[in-house]
Design a protein around this motif. Structure first.
Motif, mmCIF file in Angstrom:
data_model
loop_
_atom_site.group_PDB
_atom_site.id
_atom_site.type_symbol
_atom_site.label_atom_id
_atom_site.label_comp_id
_atom_site.label_asym_id
_atom_site.label_seq_id
_atom_site.Cartn_x
_atom_site.Cartn_y
_atom_site.Cartn_z
ATOM 1 N N ILE A 167 7.073 7.101 10.149
ATOM 2 C CA ILE A 167 6.454 5.821 9.790
ATOM 3 C C ILE A 167 5.616 6.028 8.537
ATOM 4 O O ILE A 167 4.736 6.893 8.502
ATOM 5 N N TYR A 168 5.920 5.255 7.494
ATOM 6 C CA TYR A 168 5.164 5.283 6.256
ATOM 7 C C TYR A 168 4.403 3.964 6.137
ATOM 8 O O TYR A 168 4.886 2.918 6.577
ATOM 9 N N LEU A 169 3.238 4.014 5.533
ATOM 10 C CA LEU A 169 2.421 2.822 5.383
ATOM 11 C C LEU A 169 2.261 2.472 3.911
ATOM 12 O O LEU A 169 1.876 3.323 3.102
ATOM 13 N N ALA A 170 2.542 1.222 3.566
ATOM 14 C CA ALA A 170 2.265 0.727 2.216
ATOM 15 C C ALA A 170 0.783 0.407 2.116
ATOM 16 O O ALA A 170 0.232 -0.272 2.987
ATOM 17 N N ALA A 171 0.132 0.916 1.099
ATOM 18 C CA ALA A 171 -1.312 0.751 0.975
ATOM 19 C C ALA A 171 -1.719 0.861 -0.483
ATOM 20 O O ALA A 171 -1.125 1.628 -1.245
ATOM 21 N N GLU A 172 -2.748 0.095 -0.858
ATOM 22 C CA GLU A 172 -3.272 0.159 -2.215
ATOM 23 C C GLU A 172 -4.762 0.476 -2.245
ATOM 24 O O GLU A 172 -5.226 1.169 -3.141
ATOM 25 N N GLY A 173 -5.516 -0.041 -1.288
ATOM 26 C CA GLY A 173 -6.944 0.225 -1.240
ATOM 27 C C GLY A 173 -7.244 1.564 -0.595
ATOM 28 O O GLY A 173 -6.455 2.083 0.197
ATOM 29 N N PRO A 174 -8.398 2.177 -0.896
ATOM 30 C CA PRO A 174 -8.704 3.524 -0.405
ATOM 31 C C PRO A 174 -8.779 3.627 1.125
ATOM 32 O O PRO A 174 -8.375 4.634 1.701
ATOM 33 N N LYS A 175 -9.293 2.604 1.795
ATOM 34 C CA LYS A 175 -9.390 2.659 3.253
ATOM 35 C C LYS A 175 -8.011 2.647 3.896
ATOM 36 O O LYS A 175 -7.761 3.367 4.883
ATOM 37 N N ASN A 176 -7.113 1.851 3.353
ATOM 38 C CA ASN A 176 -5.759 1.779 3.891
ATOM 39 C C ASN A 176 -4.975 3.046 3.568
ATOM 40 O O ASN A 176 -4.146 3.510 4.367
ATOM 41 N N VAL A 177 -5.204 3.621 2.392
ATOM 42 C CA VAL A 177 -4.558 4.888 2.031
ATOM 43 C C VAL A 177 -5.014 5.993 2.985
ATOM 44 O O VAL A 177 -4.210 6.791 3.480
ATOM 45 N N ALA A 178 -6.304 6.041 3.284
ATOM 46 C CA ALA A 178 -6.817 7.024 4.242
ATOM 47 C C ALA A 178 -6.204 6.815 5.617
ATOM 48 O O ALA A 178 -5.881 7.782 6.321
ATOM 49 N N LEU A 179 -6.019 5.560 6.000
ATOM 50 C CA LEU A 179 -5.395 5.267 7.292
ATOM 51 C C LEU A 179 -3.967 5.798 7.350
ATOM 52 O O LEU A 179 -3.528 6.333 8.373
ATOM 53 N N SER A 180 -3.236 5.667 6.243
ATOM 54 C CA SER A 180 -1.863 6.179 6.211
ATOM 55 C C SER A 180 -1.843 7.683 6.460
ATOM 56 O O SER A 180 -0.970 8.198 7.169
ATOM 57 N N ALA A 181 -2.806 8.404 5.883
ATOM 58 C CA ALA A 181 -2.868 9.852 6.071
ATOM 59 C C ALA A 181 -3.250 10.212 7.503
ATOM 60 O O ALA A 181 -2.807 11.231 8.029
#
Length: 341
Positions: A167-181
């Protein structure tokens, strides 16, 4: 660095020559094929239809919009496509934005990160098929609370080919990018720039450091959509990208909430992004397009003669990006593959 082909979503109809381009991507050794959806074509149907003509390439969604389907429905689709493709499916998810979520799907947008956590947890439960799927969350209740009282926790009837599907997450903001990791197996950035690598690397590191994080930099995928245009004239190549950037910076979102605009503002183009947005929302699309400088395009794309692209690729290879996702027809893919080789 791996290459993928991002066919995206349709405009007014199916893209011409799509099947030929997909077969070319597989013949060239591309690692992955990706579809998308906005508020027209969906992501799953074209992936299954065209993916059936392939044998090796990974088949991913970039992205499936979470507000379009319940998490159990997405889990069903993921298991189905994984079986049909022989274990080649990658599930790319994204929250989209309030204009689409509330305007098209009629779903509430607030607290997208918390909603994403619950959503992905349910999808993983479906695919694993260990126990009946349950959730007592703020956004999802399985079985539903306050209904007839007859709801029952269920397991899918289909046994999974793989108990875990990436599962990969599309994200642009830093909080969402951290969530993907933290909770995913990969990140799908849009409008990535090598100049922003430190910013995103820090966000990913924050996610990897959280308790229970699934991955680390060593086994986490970052598949970035990057325009690559091989052309002797840099300005002519930039002109091919400007209209799309004007749409995303200026028109893909409201004046007060446009995540794409914010990406370029963080990159140092706040004045440009504001001007493009003002012009676009006022109906001056040509002027908005013309207001995008070539430097902005070169920061987020690889354009120009093959030698220039090869030289600039070195900066991308030092970033967190592990796969570059290309767009275009079969001839474009061949020329880019030659330029990057």
């Amino acid at each position: 660095m791996k290459l993928g082909f991002h066919i995206g979503y349709w405009s007014s109809g199916p893209p011409e020559g799509a099947l030929e381009t997909i077969k070319t991507a597989e013949d060239l050794g591309f690692d992955s094929l990706w579809t998308a959806e906005g508020y027209g074509s969906d992501a799953l149907t074209p992936l299954a239809w065209w993916g059936s003509a392939t044998t090796r390439i990974k088949l991913g969604t970039n992205i499936v919009q979470m507000s379009a389907r319940t998490p159990t429905a997405v889990g069903m689709s993921a298991m189905t496509l994984d079986h049909l493709s022989g274990g080649r499916f990658v599930l790319g998810l994204g929250a989209s934005g309030p204009q689409v979520v509330e305007g098209w799907y009629g779903q509430p947008y607030p607290r997208p990160l918390a909603r994403t956590r619950e959503y992905i947890d349910i999808v993983r439960q479906v695919v694993a098929r260990k126990e009946p799927v349950t959730c007592d969350g703020d956004f999802f209740q399985l079985p539903l609370q306050g209904g007839t009282g007859l709801g029952k926790a269920l397991k899918p009837t289909v046994h999974p080919l793989r108990e875990e599907i990436p599962i990969y997450l599309a994200a642009e903001g830093p909080k969402n990018v951290a969530l993907s990791a933290e909770i995913c197996d990969g990140w799908l950035p849009l409008f990535f720039s090598p100049k922003s690598d430190g910013f995103y690397r820090a966000a990913l590191e924050e996610g990897f450091a959280r308790p229970g994080a699934r991955r680390s930099f060593s086994d986490f995928e970052v598949a970035a959509s990057v325009p690559v245009i091989v052309h002797d004239d840099v300005e002519a190549a930039a002109d091919l990208i400007r209209p799309s950037l004007a749409l995303y910076i200026g028109g893909m979102g409201a004046k007060s909430v446009n995540f794409h605009h914010d990406v370029f503002a963080r990159m140092g183009y706040a004045d440009v992004a504001d001007k493009v947005q003002d012009l676009y929302l006022a109906g001056h699309k040509k002027e908005a397009t013309a207001a995008i400088p070539t430097s902005l395009i070169e920061d987020t794309s690889l354009i120009g003669p093959a030698a220039k692209i090869r030289e600039e690729l070195a900066a991308w290879e030092e970033t967190v990006v592990s796969t570059i996702l290309l767009r275009g027809n079969a001839a474009t893919l061949r020329s880019v593959a030659d330029a990057l080789s």
